[in-house]
Design a protein around this motif. Structure first.
Motif, PDB file in Angstrom:
ATOM      1  N   LYS A  80       0.818  -1.222   0.000  1.00  0.00           N
ATOM      2  CA  LYS A  80       0.000   0.000   0.000  1.00  0.00           C
ATOM      3  C   LYS A  80       0.850   1.269   0.000  1.00  0.00           C
ATOM      4  CE  LYS A  80      -4.012  -2.098   2.181  1.00  0.00           C
ATOM      5  NZ  LYS A  80      -4.616  -2.438   3.465  1.00  0.00           N
ATOM      6  N   GLY A  81       2.157   1.102   0.172  1.00  0.00           N
ATOM      7  CA  GLY A  81       3.040   2.281   0.135  1.00  0.00           C
ATOM      8  C   GLY A  81       2.945   3.146   1.371  1.00  0.00           C
ATOM      9  N   VAL A  82       2.481   2.580   2.512  1.00  0.00           N
ATOM     10  CA  VAL A  82       2.330   3.408   3.720  1.00  0.00           C
ATOM     11  C   VAL A  82       3.239   2.947   4.864  1.00  0.00           C
ATOM     12  CG1 VAL A  82      -0.059   4.058   3.197  1.00  0.00           C
ATOM     13  CG2 VAL A  82       0.381   2.004   4.567  1.00  0.00           C
ATOM     14  N   ALA A  83       4.057   1.918   4.620  1.00  0.00           N
ATOM     15  CA  ALA A  83       4.891   1.378   5.704  1.00  0.00           C
ATOM     16  C   ALA A  83       5.927   2.407   6.159  1.00  0.00           C
ATOM     17  CB  ALA A  83       5.604   0.116   5.223  1.00  0.00           C
ATOM     18  N   ASN A  84       6.248   2.342   7.430  1.00  0.00           N
ATOM     19  CA  ASN A  84       7.251   3.235   8.007  1.00  0.00           C
ATOM     20  C   ASN A  84       8.637   2.579   7.876  1.00  0.00           C
ATOM     21  OD1 ASN A  84       8.774   4.944   9.523  1.00  0.00           O
ATOM     22  ND2 ASN A  84       7.524   4.808  11.386  1.00  0.00           N
ATOM     23  N   PRO A  85       9.560   3.179   7.129  1.00  0.00           N
ATOM     24  CA  PRO A  85      10.884   2.557   6.968  1.00  0.00           C
ATOM     25  C   PRO A  85      11.858   2.901   8.095  1.00  0.00           C
ATOM     26  CG  PRO A  85      10.740   4.509   5.590  1.00  0.00           C
ATOM     27  CD  PRO A  85       9.424   4.418   6.338  1.00  0.00           C
ATOM     28  N   THR A  86      11.389   3.670   9.127  1.00  0.00           N
ATOM     29  CA  THR A  86      12.319   4.173  10.153  1.00  0.00           C
ATOM     30  C   THR A  86      13.051   3.050  10.890  1.00  0.00           C
ATOM     31  OG1 THR A  86      10.924   6.100  10.461  1.00  0.00           O
ATOM     32  CG2 THR A  86      12.517   5.642  12.206  1.00  0.00           C
ATOM     33  N   ALA A  87      12.315   1.994  11.290  1.00  0.00           N
ATOM     34  CA  ALA A  87      12.951   0.928  12.071  1.00  0.00           C
ATOM     35  C   ALA A  87      14.067   0.267  11.266  1.00  0.00           C
ATOM     36  CB  ALA A  87      11.906  -0.101  12.493  1.00  0.00           C
ATOM     37  N   LEU A  88      13.812   0.004   9.989  1.00  0.00           N
ATOM     38  CA  LEU A  88      14.863  -0.625   9.171  1.00  0.00           C
ATOM     39  C   LEU A  88      16.006   0.360   8.928  1.00  0.00           C
ATOM     40  CD1 LEU A  88      15.580  -3.279   7.712  1.00  0.00           C
ATOM     41  CD2 LEU A  88      14.807  -2.184   5.606  1.00  0.00           C
ATOM     42  N   LEU A  89      15.649   1.645   8.754  1.00  0.00           N
ATOM     43  CA  LEU A  89      16.703   2.656   8.550  1.00  0.00           C
ATOM     44  C   LEU A  89      17.593   2.738   9.798  1.00  0.00           C
ATOM     45  CD1 LEU A  89      17.973   4.859   6.795  1.00  0.00           C
ATOM     46  CD2 LEU A  89      16.328   6.488   7.756  1.00  0.00           C
ATOM     47  N   LEU A  90      16.965   2.763  10.990  1.00  0.00           N
ATOM     48  CA  LEU A  90      17.769   2.812  12.230  1.00  0.00           C
ATOM     49  C   LEU A  90      18.621   1.548  12.369  1.00  0.00           C
ATOM     50  CD1 LEU A  90      15.136   4.327  14.720  1.00  0.00           C
ATOM     51  CD2 LEU A  90      17.184   5.468  13.844  1.00  0.00           C
ATOM     52  N   SER A  91      18.082   0.401  11.928  1.00  0.00           N
ATOM     53  CA  SER A  91      18.881  -0.834  11.949  1.00  0.00           C
ATOM     54  C   SER A  91      20.076  -0.693  11.007  1.00  0.00           C
ATOM     55  CB  SER A  91      18.049  -2.044  11.503  1.00  0.00           C
ATOM     56  OG  SER A  91      16.819  -2.081  12.148  1.00  0.00           O
ATOM     57  N   ALA A  92      19.847  -0.074   9.868  1.00  0.00           N
ATOM     58  CA  ALA A  92      20.924   0.129   8.889  1.00  0.00           C
ATOM     59  C   ALA A  92      21.976   1.096   9.447  1.00  0.00           C
ATOM     60  CB  ALA A  92      20.342   0.654   7.580  1.00  0.00           C
ATOM     61  N   LEU A  93      21.534   2.067  10.255  1.00  0.00           N
ATOM     62  CA  LEU A  93      22.503   3.001  10.867  1.00  0.00           C
ATOM     63  C   LEU A  93      23.325   2.266  11.945  1.00  0.00           C
ATOM     64  CD1 LEU A  93      20.444   6.321  11.144  1.00  0.00           C
ATOM     65  CD2 LEU A  93      21.687   5.344   9.203  1.00  0.00           C
ATOM     66  N   GLN A  94      22.642   1.381  12.687  1.00  0.00           N
ATOM     67  CA  GLN A  94      23.358   0.529  13.657  1.00  0.00           C
ATOM     68  C   GLN A  94      24.422  -0.278  12.902  1.00  0.00           C
ATOM     69  OE1 GLN A  94      20.285  -1.552  15.895  1.00  0.00           O
ATOM     70  NE2 GLN A  94      21.795  -2.788  16.928  1.00  0.00           N
ATOM     71  N   MET A  95      24.065  -0.738  11.715  1.00  0.00           N
ATOM     72  CA  MET A  95      25.003  -1.513  10.881  1.00  0.00           C
ATOM     73  C   MET A  95      26.198  -0.643  10.473  1.00  0.00           C
ATOM     74  SD  MET A  95      24.181  -3.244   7.200  1.00  0.00           S
ATOM     75  CE  MET A  95      24.487  -1.796   6.186  1.00  0.00           C
ATOM     76  N   LEU A  96      25.945   0.611  10.117  1.00  0.00           N
ATOM     77  CA  LEU A  96      27.045   1.499   9.725  1.00  0.00           C
ATOM     78  C   LEU A  96      27.992   1.720  10.907  1.00  0.00           C
ATOM     79  CD1 LEU A  96      25.326   4.209   7.468  1.00  0.00           C
ATOM     80  CD2 LEU A  96      26.575   2.150   6.792  1.00  0.00           C
ATOM     81  N   ASP A  97      27.416   1.892  12.118  1.00  0.00           N
ATOM     82  CA  ASP A  97      28.257   2.033  13.312  1.00  0.00           C
ATOM     83  C   ASP A  97      29.112   0.781  13.485  1.00  0.00           C
ATOM     84  OD1 ASP A  97      27.548   4.591  14.170  1.00  0.00           O
ATOM     85  OD2 ASP A  97      25.738   3.854  15.157  1.00  0.00           O
ATOM     86  N   HIS A  98      28.494  -0.362  13.288  1.00  0.00           N
ATOM     87  CA  HIS A  98      29.191  -1.649  13.426  1.00  0.00           C
ATOM     88  C   HIS A  98      30.341  -1.741  12.431  1.00  0.00           C
ATOM     89  CE1 HIS A  98      29.393  -6.039  14.050  1.00  0.00           C
ATOM     90  NE2 HIS A  98      29.577  -6.115  12.750  1.00  0.00           N
ATOM     91  N   MET A  99      30.153  -1.122  11.248  1.00  0.00           N
ATOM     92  CA  MET A  99      31.177  -1.222  10.200  1.00  0.00           C
ATOM     93  C   MET A  99      32.204  -0.092  10.287  1.00  0.00           C
ATOM     94  SD  MET A  99      28.658  -2.214   7.037  1.00  0.00           S
ATOM     95  CE  MET A  99      29.951  -2.421   5.820  1.00  0.00           C
ATOM     96  N   GLY A 100      32.062   0.773  11.282  1.00  0.00           N
ATOM     97  CA  GLY A 100      33.004   1.880  11.399  1.00  0.00           C
ATOM     98  C   GLY A 100      32.683   3.022  10.448  1.00  0.00           C
ATOM     99  N   LEU A 101      31.436   3.101   9.984  1.00  0.00           N
ATOM    100  CA  LEU A 101      31.031   4.178   9.079  1.00  0.00           C
ATOM    101  C   LEU A 101      30.099   5.147   9.810  1.00  0.00           C
ATOM    102  CD1 LEU A 101      30.425   1.955   5.921  1.00  0.00           C
ATOM    103  CD2 LEU A 101      32.256   3.619   6.231  1.00  0.00           C
ATOM    104  N   SER A 102      30.496   5.500  11.049  1.00  0.00           N
ATOM    105  CA  SER A 102      29.605   6.259  11.921  1.00  0.00           C
ATOM    106  C   SER A 102      29.285   7.643  11.398  1.00  0.00           C
ATOM    107  CB  SER A 102      30.219   6.368  13.317  1.00  0.00           C
ATOM    108  OG  SER A 102      30.286   5.080  13.870  1.00  0.00           O
ATOM    109  N   SER A 103      30.214   8.271  10.666  1.00  0.00           N
ATOM    110  CA  SER A 103      29.912   9.638  10.213  1.00  0.00           C
ATOM    111  C   SER A 103      28.738   9.610   9.231  1.00  0.00           C
ATOM    112  CB  SER A 103      31.150  10.294   9.598  1.00  0.00           C
ATOM    113  OG  SER A 103      31.498   9.637   8.402  1.00  0.00           O
ATOM    114  N   TYR A 104      28.648   8.568   8.419  1.00  0.00           N
ATOM    115  CA  TYR A 104      27.491   8.427   7.521  1.00  0.00           C
ATOM    116  C   TYR A 104      26.218   8.180   8.343  1.00  0.00           C
ATOM    117  CZ  TYR A 104      30.794   8.123   3.669  1.00  0.00           C
ATOM    118  OH  TYR A 104      31.768   8.401   2.751  1.00  0.00           O
ATOM    119  N   ALA A 105      26.368   7.370   9.391  1.00  0.00           N
ATOM    120  CA  ALA A 105      25.201   7.069  10.236  1.00  0.00           C
ATOM    121  C   ALA A 105      24.663   8.351  10.866  1.00  0.00           C
ATOM    122  CB  ALA A 105      25.583   6.055  11.313  1.00  0.00           C
TER     123      ALA A 105
END
Ligand code: NAI
Length: 467
Positions: A271-296
């Protein structure tokens, strides 16, 4: 110029493809130095490839070290194992890390929550070791180990230290489960000794739930066994705005898979109404894990600015579509300060923790056995032999309450009895075999036996209520 790192991307089922696409677009706009390697899992994958988790997907994560995963549907019914549980076990992802942090622009009862739940991710009742013992009685084994406990505790302390957190709290039920939660807590205290810079305390899980809804701001890092962690982390997600904003990471010694806490939301899929925030925050956690914190941090700022501006998806009371919400974040990106601070490896900030070595049981002596039997006259005590060789019948319990020696308390009894036989000294296993043979001779159906051991006079088993 950053080295481009390859990350496995699993889009998943239901709203999965919509929200992963949002993250892919935001990462592209922020020029995150990541190249996605698509892999497949879930119900759609099962329908197309005949398996919900192809070996190629596991191989991709093994190769890349890091994956971002959309939610996958687990149909209720036989024969379909949860993809999440299978991935966690296959890659030994022993810690599930779920931050719960208040976000600007999202109205909740609390404004200042900033805690991290670290859940043991392999053991407990999730071993899936279940037996139907009689038609009326089912048993699930709850397994807690010194190694599994030590790994998750050490990870929690190492993570706390790295993130500048000051306190780690062990959440347990050791007042009731003296052995299982007792071991989890004992291991916590042992590991805590190596981290004198961090406050280590503990709390019983029911009290923790109450305190979390009254004073969530007093908690910092929480570490829990699997089942309590499952429940308490959802409670914590509720403190900061619910499933739409709850991220998570499954961390192992060498691999990590990041995914939102929520599922595939079939009710709103497509329906195109889902909230992507939780997955985006998970992806930012992933960037921190990879040492890419400035992008996060750069993407996080754009997300916060978007939420503050009142651009919200339907689940948070707004009217923005997934696409409009994603566009709003992209429009607020300022990538001028982004830089790669890692060593160029996907596993940049894997926290290497080792399990303690096994402790052998050579000091232990077998002194008896608990034999579980079926007895269908549930108003009487089963007619068990009182003595077989060195073994004396000392206790019978029903659903954990002692019913022998008499009196029988006024409890509802079921057709499953634990009969405890104890010897006056150490015995050989053959004494227990002789006991079982005697039960067979008397046509008493037994379905489960536990040997009872003692170590320097200390029993390695619990007593029944009233024993
Ligand atoms: P769910 O989390 O998919 O949905 C619960 C409610 O929250 C629904 O009303 C849904 O519309 C809403 N919701 C969830 N995420 C949302 C988002 N990002 N934006 C807006 N609303 C959202 O839980 P449910 O319905 O119990 O499970 C559906 C399927 O997902 C099941 O097959 C389940 O096994 C699977 N599942 C998969 C998980 C994973 O892959 N990590 C985790 C949990 C469930």
């Amino acid at each position: 110029m950053s080295a481009v790192r390859r990350v496995t991307l699993i889009r998943g089922d239901g709203i999965g493809p919509e929200i992963t696409e949002a993250v892919v677009r935001i990462f592209e706009a922020a020029r995150v130095p990541i190249e996605w390697e698509e892999a497949y899992a879930g119900l759609a994958c099962y329908q197309e490839h005949g398996t919900p988790l192809p070996q190629a997907t596991i191989d991709s994560i093994l190769r890349n070290g890091v994956a971002l995963k959309g939610p996958t549907t687990t149909p209720v019914g036989e024969g379909f194992k949860s993809v999440n549980v299978t991935i966690r076990k296959a890659l030994d992802l022993f810690a599930n890390v779920r931050p719960a942090k208040s976000l600007p622009g999202i109205v909740t009862r609390y404004g200042n929550v900033d805690l991290i739940v670290v859940r043991e991710n392999i053991e407990d009742t999730y071993g899936g070791i279940e037996h139907v013992q009689t038609p009326d009685v089912v048993q699930t084994l709850r397994i807690i180990t010194r190694q599994g406990s030590a790994l998750v505790h050490r990870y929690a302390f190492e993570m706390a230290r790295r993130l500048g957190r000051r306190r780690v709290t062990c959440v347990h039920k050791a007042n009731i489960h003296k052995y299982a939660d007792g071991l989890f807590l004992e291991s916590f205290r042992e590991v805590a000794r190596d981290y004198p810079d961090i406050v280590a305390d503990d709390i019983i899980v029911d009290n923790a739930c109450m305190q979390l809804v009254v004073r969530p701001e007093t908690f910092d890092v929480l570490v829990l066994p699997n089942l309590f962690g499952d429940i308490v982390s959802d409670l914590c997600a509720g403190l900061v705005g619910g499933l739409g904003v709850a991220p998570g990471g499954n961390i192992g010694r060498y691999h990590a898979v990041f995914e939102a806490v929520h599922g595939s939301a079939p009710d709103i899929a497509g329906k195109g109404v889902a909230n992507p925030t939780a997955l985006l925050l998970s992806a930012l956690q992933m960037l921190d894990h990879m040492g890419l914190s400035s992008y996060a941090r750069c993407i996080e700022q754009a997300l916060h600015a978007t939420l503050k501006a009142g651009v919200l998806t339907r689940d948070l009371g707004g009217s923005a579509t997934t696409r409009a919400f994603t566009d709003a974040i992209i429009a607020r990106l300022d990538t001028s300060h982004c830089a790669d601070s890692s060593d160029g490896s996907s596993r940049a900030s894997v926290i290497l923790v080792e399990p303690p070595p096994p402790q052998p049981s050579q000091q232990w002596q077998c002194i008896g056995a608990d034999v579980f039997v079926e007895w269908n006259d549930t108003t009487t005590v089963p007619a068990m032999p009182e003595q077989v060789g060195p073994l004396t019948l000392t206790m019978i319990s029903n659903r954990g309450t002692k019913i022998y020696p008499p009196p029988i308390p006024p409890i509802t009894m079921v057709n499953w009895y634990r009969c405890r036989y104890i010897a006056s000294g150490p015995i050989e296993n053959s004494a227990v075999v002789a006991l079982l043979e005697e039960l067979i001779r008397r046509s008493i159906r037994w379905m489960h036996v536990e040997l009872l051991a003692e170590c320097n006079g200390t029993p390695m088993f619990s007593k029944a209520q009233g024993e």
